[in-house]
Design a protein around this motif. Structure first.
Motif, PDB file in Angstrom:
ATOM      1  N   ILE A 380       0.870  -1.176   0.000  1.00 52.58           N
ATOM      2  CA  ILE A 380       0.000   0.000   0.000  1.00 52.58           C
ATOM      3  C   ILE A 380       0.909   1.229   0.000  1.00 52.58           C
ATOM      4  O   ILE A 380       1.625   1.476   0.972  1.00 52.58           O
ATOM      5  CB  ILE A 380      -0.920   0.050   1.237  1.00 52.58           C
ATOM      6  N   ALA A 381       0.918   1.972  -1.084  1.00 50.06           N
ATOM      7  CA  ALA A 381       1.746   3.175  -1.159  1.00 50.06           C
ATOM      8  C   ALA A 381       1.097   4.314  -0.381  1.00 50.06           C
ATOM      9  O   ALA A 381      -0.124   4.362  -0.220  1.00 50.06           O
ATOM     10  CB  ALA A 381       1.954   3.573  -2.621  1.00 50.06           C
ATOM     11  N   HIS A 382       1.929   5.230   0.105  1.00 54.11           N
ATOM     12  CA  HIS A 382       1.468   6.421   0.827  1.00 54.11           C
ATOM     13  C   HIS A 382       0.410   6.035   1.870  1.00 54.11           C
ATOM     14  O   HIS A 382      -0.760   6.445   1.792  1.00 54.11           O
ATOM     15  CB  HIS A 382       0.897   7.439  -0.155  1.00 54.11           C
ATOM     16  N   PRO A 383       0.791   5.279   2.891  1.00 52.64           N
ATOM     17  CA  PRO A 383      -0.191   4.711   3.819  1.00 52.64           C
ATOM     18  C   PRO A 383      -1.005   5.728   4.610  1.00 52.64           C
ATOM     19  O   PRO A 383      -2.143   5.421   4.997  1.00 52.64           O
ATOM     20  CB  PRO A 383       0.674   3.860   4.758  1.00 52.64           C
ATOM     21  N   ALA A 384      -0.468   6.930   4.842  1.00 53.72           N
ATOM     22  CA  ALA A 384      -1.244   7.930   5.583  1.00 53.72           C
ATOM     23  C   ALA A 384      -2.408   8.456   4.764  1.00 53.72           C
ATOM     24  O   ALA A 384      -3.398   8.938   5.321  1.00 53.72           O
ATOM     25  CB  ALA A 384      -0.337   9.093   6.005  1.00 53.72           C
ATOM     26  N   GLN A 385      -2.316   8.360   3.448  1.00 55.86           N
ATOM     27  CA  GLN A 385      -3.364   8.886   2.571  1.00 55.86           C
ATOM     28  C   GLN A 385      -4.394   7.814   2.215  1.00 55.86           C
ATOM     29  O   GLN A 385      -5.598   8.067   2.220  1.00 55.86           O
ATOM     30  CB  GLN A 385      -2.741   9.446   1.290  1.00 55.86           C
ATOM     31  N   ASN A 386      -3.919   6.607   1.911  1.00 57.72           N
ATOM     32  CA  ASN A 386      -4.813   5.541   1.448  1.00 57.72           C
ATOM     33  C   ASN A 386      -5.353   4.732   2.626  1.00 57.72           C
ATOM     34  O   ASN A 386      -4.961   3.591   2.868  1.00 57.72           O
ATOM     35  CB  ASN A 386      -4.055   4.620   0.477  1.00 57.72           C
ATOM     36  N   THR A 387      -6.250   5.349   3.381  1.00 55.64           N
ATOM     37  CA  THR A 387      -6.732   4.713   4.610  1.00 55.64           C
ATOM     38  C   THR A 387      -8.123   4.091   4.480  1.00 55.64           C
ATOM     39  O   THR A 387      -8.459   3.183   5.231  1.00 55.64           O
ATOM     40  CB  THR A 387      -6.758   5.740   5.757  1.00 55.64           C
ATOM     41  N   ASN A 388      -8.922   4.578   3.557  1.00 57.46           N
ATOM     42  CA  ASN A 388     -10.297   4.066   3.430  1.00 57.46           C
ATOM     43  C   ASN A 388     -10.353   2.949   2.392  1.00 57.46           C
ATOM     44  O   ASN A 388     -10.807   3.132   1.267  1.00 57.46           O
ATOM     45  CB  ASN A 388     -11.246   5.208   3.048  1.00 57.46           C
ATOM     46  N   ILE A 389      -9.867   1.792   2.799  1.00 57.78           N
ATOM     47  CA  ILE A 389      -9.779   0.653   1.889  1.00 57.78           C
ATOM     48  C   ILE A 389     -10.956  -0.288   2.128  1.00 57.78           C
ATOM     49  O   ILE A 389     -11.243  -0.664   3.268  1.00 57.78           O
ATOM     50  CB  ILE A 389      -8.441  -0.090   2.099  1.00 57.78           C
ATOM     51  N   ASN A 390     -11.612  -0.632   1.058  1.00 59.64           N
ATOM     52  CA  ASN A 390     -12.702  -1.613   1.130  1.00 59.64           C
ATOM     53  C   ASN A 390     -12.080  -3.007   1.219  1.00 59.64           C
ATOM     54  O   ASN A 390     -11.756  -3.627   0.212  1.00 59.64           O
ATOM     55  CB  ASN A 390     -13.600  -1.497  -0.105  1.00 59.64           C
ATOM     56  N   LYS A 391     -11.916  -3.488   2.436  1.00 63.01           N
ATOM     57  CA  LYS A 391     -11.224  -4.751   2.641  1.00 63.01           C
ATOM     58  C   LYS A 391     -11.957  -5.922   1.988  1.00 63.01           C
ATOM     59  O   LYS A 391     -11.324  -6.838   1.449  1.00 63.01           O
ATOM     60  CB  LYS A 391     -11.031  -5.019   4.135  1.00 63.01           C
ATOM     61  N   ASP A 392     -13.260  -5.894   2.023  1.00 67.24           N
ATOM     62  CA  ASP A 392     -14.029  -7.002   1.440  1.00 67.24           C
ATOM     63  C   ASP A 392     -13.751  -7.155  -0.053  1.00 67.24           C
ATOM     64  O   ASP A 392     -13.620  -8.274  -0.561  1.00 67.24           O
ATOM     65  CB  ASP A 392     -15.530  -6.783   1.661  1.00 67.24           C
ATOM     66  N   LEU A 393     -13.641  -6.013  -0.739  1.00 59.97           N
ATOM     67  CA  LEU A 393     -13.377  -6.047  -2.177  1.00 59.97           C
ATOM     68  C   LEU A 393     -11.983  -6.593  -2.458  1.00 59.97           C
ATOM     69  O   LEU A 393     -11.802  -7.438  -3.353  1.00 59.97           O
ATOM     70  CB  LEU A 393     -13.528  -4.643  -2.773  1.00 59.97           C
ATOM     71  N   VAL A 394     -10.981  -6.129  -1.696  1.00 59.19           N
ATOM     72  CA  VAL A 394      -9.614  -6.608  -1.895  1.00 59.19           C
ATOM     73  C   VAL A 394      -9.521  -8.099  -1.584  1.00 59.19           C
ATOM     74  O   VAL A 394      -8.903  -8.870  -2.336  1.00 59.19           O
ATOM     75  CB  VAL A 394      -8.627  -5.813  -1.017  1.00 59.19           C
ATOM     76  N   GLU A 395     -10.145  -8.507  -0.496  1.00 56.01           N
ATOM     77  CA  GLU A 395     -10.150  -9.921  -0.135  1.00 56.01           C
ATOM     78  C   GLU A 395     -10.737 -10.777  -1.255  1.00 56.01           C
ATOM     79  O   GLU A 395     -10.203 -11.851  -1.587  1.00 56.01           O
ATOM     80  CB  GLU A 395     -10.959 -10.143   1.146  1.00 56.01           C
ATOM     81  N   GLN A 396     -11.823 -10.316  -1.833  1.00 60.63           N
ATOM     82  CA  GLN A 396     -12.503 -11.096  -2.864  1.00 60.63           C
ATOM     83  C   GLN A 396     -11.610 -11.307  -4.079  1.00 60.63           C
ATOM     84  O   GLN A 396     -11.531 -12.420  -4.629  1.00 60.63           O
ATOM     85  CB  GLN A 396     -13.802 -10.412  -3.290  1.00 60.63           C
TER      86      GLN A 396
END
Length: 491
Positions: A380-396
């Motif tokens: 995950i690049a630039h972790p302070a900025q990319n915080t609202n990640i849809n985990k369910d979508l990535v997991e799928q």
């Protein structure tokens, strides 16, 4: 709140911190290791959940060849490890559906690279990279005064210098892009993509930003002995903890350091931690420089403050842990896999995922016989900025990929969980939840990287933000360097 004095206090219990602590304890110093988590090891640890043992971060064990830092530490301490040698260190699943076998044998790997990427200059490229990597590892323990920050360091570096070192040092000025161009491989897009994703594993950046010394060494780590630690990498950490305790030192968990202050009157460090106040003669910070400067009430060296990297130059990780029943197509001959994705991972934007399986001969990571564990990670690049990640979508998407590649069937999954940088920050305390140390950048030459001396007194820094950086071998080497500089300065 108790207050005690120790000769040396080590902040954090990652591999760099534990290396310095063990070497100091070997010298007879009374050491206290303060760790904020309930388990030691930092990014090199393991935890039990729902019947499975998952890795907290690192999954590959390298560094036990001669001239390598981890083997040096084991030789110095007499610690023995129970490991399983991996005959095939890694498989790389490419976009064009080919699978590259990353053999340890250089000749076997070159033959495989020629098969996958074409014969053009593959042998010349890999023989050059391997030669550079051999030089880097053989030099690393000879130049523990590096990077030099004092006149004594320069003298030590000069004393240990060789014509070969002077000759190879010039490659710090050249990028891996230059090397690919030198061997006329920049137009081989499949190969360039392969190089980039492999560099991300240990250099945390792509070919235009990684210098040849670090890049060639990073690309060749599978050409050295790779190992698996039964029960998880916590069993690499525990023998170091036991060594410290056997030598009169102490490790206190769930005792995060909150403030560090140098007392100029008695020339000692005052440490405020969750469970008490402590004083010490020597301070070693094994947590990232970003965290260290926040803990340190007195100013650290101004040159170090300028070397703190912001979030936009760092990486965190999306991780999944899966406990499952293996199927007939689950890989058995190789446990580490890098899968190049046909399109960027949604929400995250990464181009590959790294999959590590529990070893078929290791039943200790599953409560039920016949089950396995998979650890999956991606950047995950630039972790302070990319915080609202849809985990369910990535997991799928990840699960779809694993099923398509035959690693597992979704119906055979017994338990799974995932984490983002927020979890990383909570687990390790690292700023932004960043992992993997400081990425390589061409505007930072090796001698400009973060050095071991933290202030003008008796404080030192180790871990993956100090030279040389990423991975277990790099973190251990940083601990050796911190110890060596402290010893030459004061002992």
């Amino acid at each position: 709140m108790k207050s005690t004095h120790h000769q040396a206090i080590i902040v954090g219990s990652g591999m760099g911190a534990l290396t310095t602590a063990c070497l100091l304890a070997q010298q007879g110093l009374n050491c206290l290791v303060l760790e904020q988590n309930y388990l030691p090891g930092g990014c090199t640890s393991s935890y039990w959940r729902k019947g499975f043992v998952f890795e907290s971060g690192a999954t590959t064990l390298v560094g036990l060849d001669p001239h390598m830092p981890l083997q040096y530490l084991l030789n110095q301490t007499g610690i023995k490890l129970n490991t399983i040698h991996l005959s095939l260190p890694m498989q790389v699943h490419l976009k064009d559906q080919q699978v590259a076998q990353r053999y340890q044998s250089l000749d076997a790997w070159i033959t495989e690279a020629e098969r996958v990427f074409g014969k053009k200059n593959q042998r010349k490229f890999w023989e050059f990279c391997y030669k550079v990597s051999q030089f880097v590892w053989k030099t690393s323990l000879r130049q523990t005064a590096f990077p030099p920050t004092q006149l004594a360091d320069w003298w030590q570096c000069i004393r240990n210098a060789s014509v070969q070192q002077v000759n190879y040092a010039r490659y710090a000025f050249f990028s891996m892009q230059w090397l690919l161009k030198k061997f006329d491989l920049l137009d081989n897009q499949l190969f360039v993509n392969f190089v980039d994703e492999q560099l991300l594993i240990t250099a945390q950046n792509y070919h235009p930003e990684v210098n040849v010394l670090f890049g060639a060494t990073a690309l060749c780590y599978t050409n050295y002995k790779n190992y698996y630690m039964p029960g998880g990498l916590i069993n690499l950490v525990n023998p170091l903890i036991e060594y410290l305790e056997q030598h009169g030192s102490e490790v206190i968990l769930r005792n995060g350091v909150q403030q560090i202050e140098y007392n100029t009157v008695n020339q000692q460090y005052n440490i405020t931690a969750k469970k008490g106040n402590y004083t010490c003669d020597f301070l070693i910070s094994g947590v990232p420089l970003n965290n260290t400067v926040q803990l340190y009430k007195n100013a650290v060296k101004p040159t170090l403050k300028h070397k703190v990297l912001p979030s936009e130059k760092l990486n965190s990780a999306f991780q999944m842990g899966i406990g499952f029943t293996p199927g007939k197509h689950t890989p058995q001959n190789c446990i580490h896999h890098q899968i190049h994705l046909p399109k960027p991972l949604p929400e995250v934007g990464s181009h590959s995922i790294f999959v590590s399986l529990s070893h078929p001969k290791d039943p200790s990571r599953c409560d039920t016989k016949g089950q396995m564990v998979a650890s999956i990670s991606t950047h995950i690049a630039h972790p302070a900025q990319n915080t609202n990640i849809n985990k369910d979508l990535v997991e799928q998407v990840i699960l779809d990929t694993l099923e398509q590649k035959g690693f597992l069937a979704k119906e055979d999954i017994i338990y799974s969980h995932s984490s983002t940088q927020k979890s990383w920050q909570k687990w390790t305390g690292r700023a932004y939840g960043f992992v993997g140390g400081y990425p390589q950048y061409m505007n930072t030459k090796p001698w400009q990287m973060v050095g071991a001396r933290l202030d003008q007194h008796k404080a030192y820094l180790c871990g993956d933000t100090a030279y040389p950086g990423q991975g277990i071998p790099g973190a251990v080497l940083s601990g050796i360097i911190a110890f060596d500089k402290l010893k030459r300065d004061w002992l």
